[in-house]
Design a protein around this motif. Sequence first.
Motif, PDB file in Angstrom:
ATOM      1  N   ASN A  18     -15.023   6.324  37.947  1.00 20.88           N
ATOM      2  CA  ASN A  18     -13.897   5.541  38.450  1.00 20.88           C
ATOM      3  C   ASN A  18     -13.523   6.225  39.895  1.00 20.88           C
ATOM      4  N   ARG A  19     -13.548   7.603  40.067  1.00 20.41           N
ATOM      5  CA  ARG A  19     -13.484   8.194  41.218  1.00 20.41           C
ATOM      6  C   ARG A  19     -14.313   7.976  42.247  1.00 20.41           C
ATOM      7  N   SER A  20     -15.796   7.688  41.957  1.00 19.27           N
ATOM      8  CA  SER A  20     -16.631   7.635  42.799  1.00 19.27           C
ATOM      9  C   SER A  20     -16.689   6.296  43.290  1.00 19.27           C
ATOM     10  N   SER A  21     -15.996   5.320  42.508  1.00 20.00           N
ATOM     11  CA  SER A  21     -16.141   3.950  43.182  1.00 20.00           C
ATOM     12  C   SER A  21     -14.937   3.401  43.576  1.00 20.00           C
ATOM     13  N   ARG A  22     -13.953   4.398  43.842  1.00 17.93           N
ATOM     14  CA  ARG A  22     -12.588   4.067  44.269  1.00 17.93           C
ATOM     15  C   ARG A  22     -12.114   5.107  45.316  1.00 17.93           C
ATOM     16  N   PHE A  23     -11.353   4.451  46.299  1.00 18.92           N
ATOM     17  CA  PHE A  23     -10.820   5.447  47.294  1.00 18.92           C
ATOM     18  C   PHE A  23      -9.449   6.014  46.656  1.00 18.92           C
ATOM     19  N   ILE A  24      -9.471   7.268  46.698  1.00 15.82           N
ATOM     20  CA  ILE A  24      -8.424   8.022  46.010  1.00 15.82           C
ATOM     21  C   ILE A  24      -7.431   8.881  46.832  1.00 15.82           C
ATOM     22  N   SER A  25      -7.460   8.488  48.045  1.00 15.31           N
ATOM     23  CA  SER A  25      -6.705   9.440  49.019  1.00 15.31           C
ATOM     24  C   SER A  25      -5.681   8.803  49.720  1.00 15.31           C
ATOM     25  N   LEU A  26      -5.090   7.719  49.303  1.00 16.30           N
ATOM     26  CA  LEU A  26      -3.968   7.000  49.919  1.00 16.30           C
ATOM     27  C   LEU A  26      -2.747   8.113  49.727  1.00 16.30           C
ATOM     28  N   SER A  27      -1.801   8.268  50.835  1.00 15.54           N
ATOM     29  CA  SER A  27      -0.791   9.282  51.021  1.00 15.54           C
ATOM     30  C   SER A  27       0.376   8.267  50.697  1.00 15.54           C
ATOM     31  N   GLY A  28       1.180   8.757  49.751  1.00 20.23           N
ATOM     32  CA  GLY A  28       2.668   7.957  49.637  1.00 20.23           C
ATOM     33  C   GLY A  28       3.544   8.203  50.970  1.00 20.23           C
ATOM     34  N   LEU A  29       3.388   9.464  51.635  1.00 23.48           N
ATOM     35  CA  LEU A  29       4.268   9.592  52.517  1.00 23.48           C
ATOM     36  C   LEU A  29       3.776   8.557  53.776  1.00 23.48           C
ATOM     37  N   SER A  30       2.553   8.224  53.568  1.00 27.55           N
ATOM     38  CA  SER A  30       2.414   7.123  54.997  1.00 27.55           C
ATOM     39  C   SER A  30       3.182   5.778  54.459  1.00 27.55           C
ATOM     40  N   GLY A  31       3.363   5.468  53.246  1.00 29.62           N
ATOM     41  CA  GLY A  31       4.001   4.257  52.923  1.00 29.62           C
ATOM     42  C   GLY A  31       5.686   4.476  53.504  1.00 29.62           C
ATOM     43  N   ILE A  32       6.009   5.607  53.283  1.00 27.19           N
ATOM     44  CA  ILE A  32       7.263   5.907  53.596  1.00 27.19           C
ATOM     45  C   ILE A  32       7.446   5.680  54.879  1.00 27.19           C
ATOM     46  N   PHE A  33       6.414   6.037  55.775  1.00 20.73           N
ATOM     47  CA  PHE A  33       6.777   6.188  57.311  1.00 20.73           C
ATOM     48  C   PHE A  33       6.651   4.738  57.770  1.00 20.73           C
ATOM     49  N   ALA A  34       5.628   3.944  57.074  1.00 26.99           N
ATOM     50  CA  ALA A  34       5.465   2.629  57.338  1.00 26.99           C
ATOM     51  C   ALA A  34       6.785   1.778  57.355  1.00 26.99           C
ATOM     52  N   GLY A  35       7.343   2.295  56.025  1.00 24.54           N
ATOM     53  CA  GLY A  35       8.738   1.236  55.747  1.00 24.54           C
ATOM     54  C   GLY A  35       9.886   1.692  56.906  1.00 24.54           C
ATOM     55  N   VAL A  36       9.992   2.947  57.282  1.00 21.43           N
ATOM     56  CA  VAL A  36      10.644   3.348  58.211  1.00 21.43           C
ATOM     57  C   VAL A  36      10.483   2.542  59.730  1.00 21.43           C
ATOM     58  N   TYR A  37       9.289   2.571  60.046  1.00 25.84           N
ATOM     59  CA  TYR A  37       8.573   2.024  61.229  1.00 25.84           C
ATOM     60  C   TYR A  37       9.101   0.564  61.163  1.00 25.84           C
ATOM     61  N   ALA A  38       9.015  -0.049  60.069  1.00 30.78           N
ATOM     62  CA  ALA A  38       9.376  -1.669  60.070  1.00 30.78           C
ATOM     63  C   ALA A  38      10.679  -1.939  60.164  1.00 30.78           C
ATOM     64  N   ILE A  39      11.600  -1.082  59.467  1.00 27.65           N
ATOM     65  CA  ILE A  39      12.958  -1.025  59.573  1.00 27.65           C
ATOM     66  C   ILE A  39      13.548  -1.006  61.223  1.00 27.65           C
ATOM     67  N   VAL A  40      12.975   0.266  61.747  1.00 26.91           N
ATOM     68  CA  VAL A  40      13.437   0.636  62.972  1.00 26.91           C
ATOM     69  C   VAL A  40      12.860  -0.510  63.889  1.00 26.91           C
ATOM     70  N   GLY A  41      11.727  -1.032  64.064  1.00 32.69           N
ATOM     71  CA  GLY A  41      11.484  -2.413  64.746  1.00 32.69           C
ATOM     72  C   GLY A  41      12.070  -3.515  64.388  1.00 32.69           C
ATOM     73  N   ALA A  42      12.571  -3.977  63.129  1.00 31.09           N
ATOM     74  CA  ALA A  42      13.531  -5.062  62.769  1.00 31.09           C
ATOM     75  C   ALA A  42      14.670  -4.751  63.644  1.00 31.09           C
ATOM     76  N   MET A  43      15.373  -3.498  63.541  1.00 28.23           N
ATOM     77  CA  MET A  43      16.592  -3.391  64.065  1.00 28.23           C
ATOM     78  C   MET A  43      16.543  -3.633  65.683  1.00 28.23           C
ATOM     79  N   ALA A  44      15.460  -3.080  66.146  1.00 24.18           N
ATOM     80  CA  ALA A  44      15.448  -3.200  67.818  1.00 24.18           C
ATOM     81  C   ALA A  44      15.359  -4.694  67.853  1.00 24.18           C
ATOM     82  N   ALA A  45      14.521  -5.628  67.331  1.00 24.03           N
ATOM     83  CA  ALA A  45      14.351  -7.002  67.560  1.00 24.03           C
ATOM     84  C   ALA A  45      15.681  -7.643  67.181  1.00 24.03           C
TER      85      ALA A  45
END
Length: 203
Positions: A18-45
């Motif tokens: 399963n590990r050899s056929s799947r990408f397993i290094s996604l970071s949870g922190l990157s999801g949080i940053f993406a959400g923060v960027y989206a909210i800041v961008g939305a507020m600016a707009a």
Amino acid sequence: MSEQEYLKDISQIKELMNRSSRFISLSGLSGIFAGVYAIVGAMAAYFFIFPANGEAIILHSWKFRALLGILAGVAILSVSTALLLTTQKAKKNNEKIWDKTTRRLLLNFLIPLVAGGIYILIKLSSQHYGLTGSLMLLFYGLALVNASKFTVGNIKYLGYAEIILGLFCAAFPGYGFYFWVLGFGVLHIVYGFVMMIQEKKHA
């Protein structure tokens, strides 16, 4: 070899496959940053671009270009942060960041996303603005679900949530901005925290 040891070996072999056929290094922190960027961008707009009287933003106007710039900025920051944090996590776990599985993941993610982006641009060029937020959520959700089979974790559930939110957004077009903030902002932050909790459990 006892039956219990045999079943344990089989389970370990399955996990390795399963590990050899799947990408397993996604970071949870990157999801949080993406959400923060989206909210800041939305507020600016919301405060600096959207007309106060509720009129639509005219195609080819400076406000439309500024809005596209904000969307592009959010996307670039999100992708850059995800690449940086995911690369750091992969190195820490002695995993490869770029291999056949990664290429398959990106291909399956980008096909619906790029097709959706082109479709949205076509609709905008025809001055059809009403369902833009809904289409963005729908195609993004489809991209996540399509790529989920190449990554470990529950990213497909984020995709399902984005699709459902996109359908609600289509049913209530006057609230597209708020659905967009909820989908690209709040859901990303919640999912990021869930991923971080799972990462700590498996650490």
